[in-house]
Design an enzyme around this catalytic site. Structure first.
Site, short mmCIF file in Angstrom:
data_model
loop_
_atom_site.label_atom_id
_atom_site.label_comp_id
_atom_site.label_asym_id
_atom_site.label_seq_id
_atom_site.Cartn_x
_atom_site.Cartn_y
_atom_site.Cartn_z
N TYR A 49 36.23 -41.91 -91.99
CA TYR A 49 36.80 -43.70 -90.57
C TYR A 49 35.40 -44.10 -91.93
O TYR A 49 35.68 -45.78 -90.67
CB TYR A 49 36.15 -43.09 -89.47
CG TYR A 49 36.80 -41.88 -88.44
CD1 TYR A 49 38.30 -41.74 -89.03
CD2 TYR A 49 36.11 -41.97 -87.47
CE1 TYR A 49 38.60 -40.81 -88.36
CE2 TYR A 49 36.82 -41.09 -86.28
CZ TYR A 49 38.22 -41.15 -87.39
OH TYR A 49 38.94 -39.74 -85.82
N LYS A 74 33.41 -35.24 -89.64
CA LYS A 74 34.77 -34.39 -90.50
C LYS A 74 35.02 -34.40 -91.78
O LYS A 74 34.35 -35.91 -92.21
CB LYS A 74 35.38 -34.76 -89.74
CG LYS A 74 35.71 -34.78 -88.14
CD LYS A 74 37.72 -35.45 -88.01
CE LYS A 74 37.13 -35.92 -86.17
NZ LYS A 74 36.83 -37.42 -86.51
N HIS A 107 39.48 -31.92 -91.08
CA HIS A 107 40.03 -33.05 -90.48
C HIS A 107 41.36 -32.78 -90.50
O HIS A 107 41.91 -33.06 -89.36
CB HIS A 107 39.92 -34.45 -91.73
CG HIS A 107 39.43 -35.82 -91.13
ND1 HIS A 107 39.01 -36.29 -90.66
CD2 HIS A 107 41.00 -35.85 -89.75
CE1 HIS A 107 39.52 -37.48 -89.97
NE2 HIS A 107 40.30 -37.31 -89.27
#
Ligand code: A2P
Length: 283
Positions: A49, A74, A107
């Site tokens: 992210y 993650k 992830h």
């Protein structure tokens, strides 16, 4: 905020804030501030992210008490492997400016179609997470987007089974077999994109059903997942919506309503299959 107990006794809030696509530093600061004020304590981030540093800074600038927070992060696909996974976690800890994570998740499983030894690589990466858990860097370890066969394969070599499995889950996209499999083994399910990326909220059937109950379509979707035993991670930067998404205690869905929602066809969302996907974006 209601909490769910993981197999090892660690408590995780049943509603958390998803942070995918919130990368702007100021916006993340405001978002974390609003979410904390609304009662959110679980924050779901990820290396992919690219907001770990901004999130860490927000927690520090807002002077939020670390022990109150449940920070979940993650590991991205570029860091598969025993040593690599541990190094990635340590880098993330630095970015987040924290000594420990509450949960650290793989992830995505290694894509079988692109990697002949995907089982070994999943197992080795998991061994890296187990080591982090043993060292106390993380209070719980888990996976995301793991299908039943991934979990079965992992359990052949794992010393500790994942404590959680985060999958895309919302009306129109849920897997009752995987849900039952995880529940039987004490693997807490987490619903990522529980609003189908927002795409579900304009669906006429959902809006009508929500209206009849005097709730919003978002609350309906979230309550459905909560009643199935999932931890939910809706994403929003809007404070009103944060409030709305966390307030679902005042109503229940009946068995019939649950069955209607269980039976809906795919209405929107990412809809990815971890055995098929090869165009990863960072979700
Ligand atoms: P925004 O961030 O502008 O509020 P998901 O969690 O399934 O990924 O869905 C996230 C999307 O749903 C975002 O686009 C978010 O928009 C939107 N969203 C989140 N909560 C609500 C809500 N209560 N009502 C309407 N849209 C929402």
């Amino acid at each position: 905020m209601e909490k769910v107990q993981l197999r090892n006794g660690v408590l995780i809030p049943s509603v958390g804030l998803g942070t995918w696509r919130i990368t702007d530093r100021e916006q993340l600061l405001e978002t974390v501030d609003s979410a904390y004020q609304c009662g959110y304590r679980l924050f779901d981030t990820a290396m992919a992210y690219t907001n770990e540093m901004a999130f860490g800074r927000a927690v520090r600038e807002l002077k939020l008490p670390r022990e109150e927070l449940f920070i979940q992060d993650k590991l991205w696909r570029t860091c598969y492997g025993y040593a690599e996974a541990q190094e990635a976690c340590k880098r993330s800890l630095k970015k987040l400016k924290t000594d420990y994570l509450d949960a650290y998740l793989i992830h995505w499983p290694v894509p079988a179609k692109q990697c002949g030894n995907y089982r070994e690589l999943n197992a080795e990466t998991w061994r890296g997470l187990e080591q982090l858990y043993r060292e106390g860097c993380v209070r719980a370890i888990g996976v995301c987007n793991f299908k039943q066969h991934h979990l079965e394969e992992l359990s052949e070599t794992a010393s500790v089974l994942p404590f959680m499995n985060q999958v895309e889950c919302h009306p129109g996209m849920w897997n009752p077999e995987l849900t039952a499999y995880c529940k039987e083994r004490g693997i807490q399910l987490e619903a990522g994109s529980p609003l189908g990326n927002g795409q579900l909220l304009s669906d006429e059937r959902l809006c009508l059903m929500a209206e009849k109950k005097g709730v919003t379509a978002a609350q309906l979707c979230l309550k459905w997942a909560l009643q199935h035993g999932y931890v939910v991670l809706p994403k929003t930067t809007n404070k009103e919506r944060m409030r709305e998404n966390i307030e679902t205690k005042h109503f229940e869905l009946s068995r019939d309503e649950m069955l209607i929602l269980d039976g809906l066809p795919f209405l929107g969302g990412l809809g990815l299959d971890s055995d098929e996907v090869n165009n990863f974006e960072g979700f």
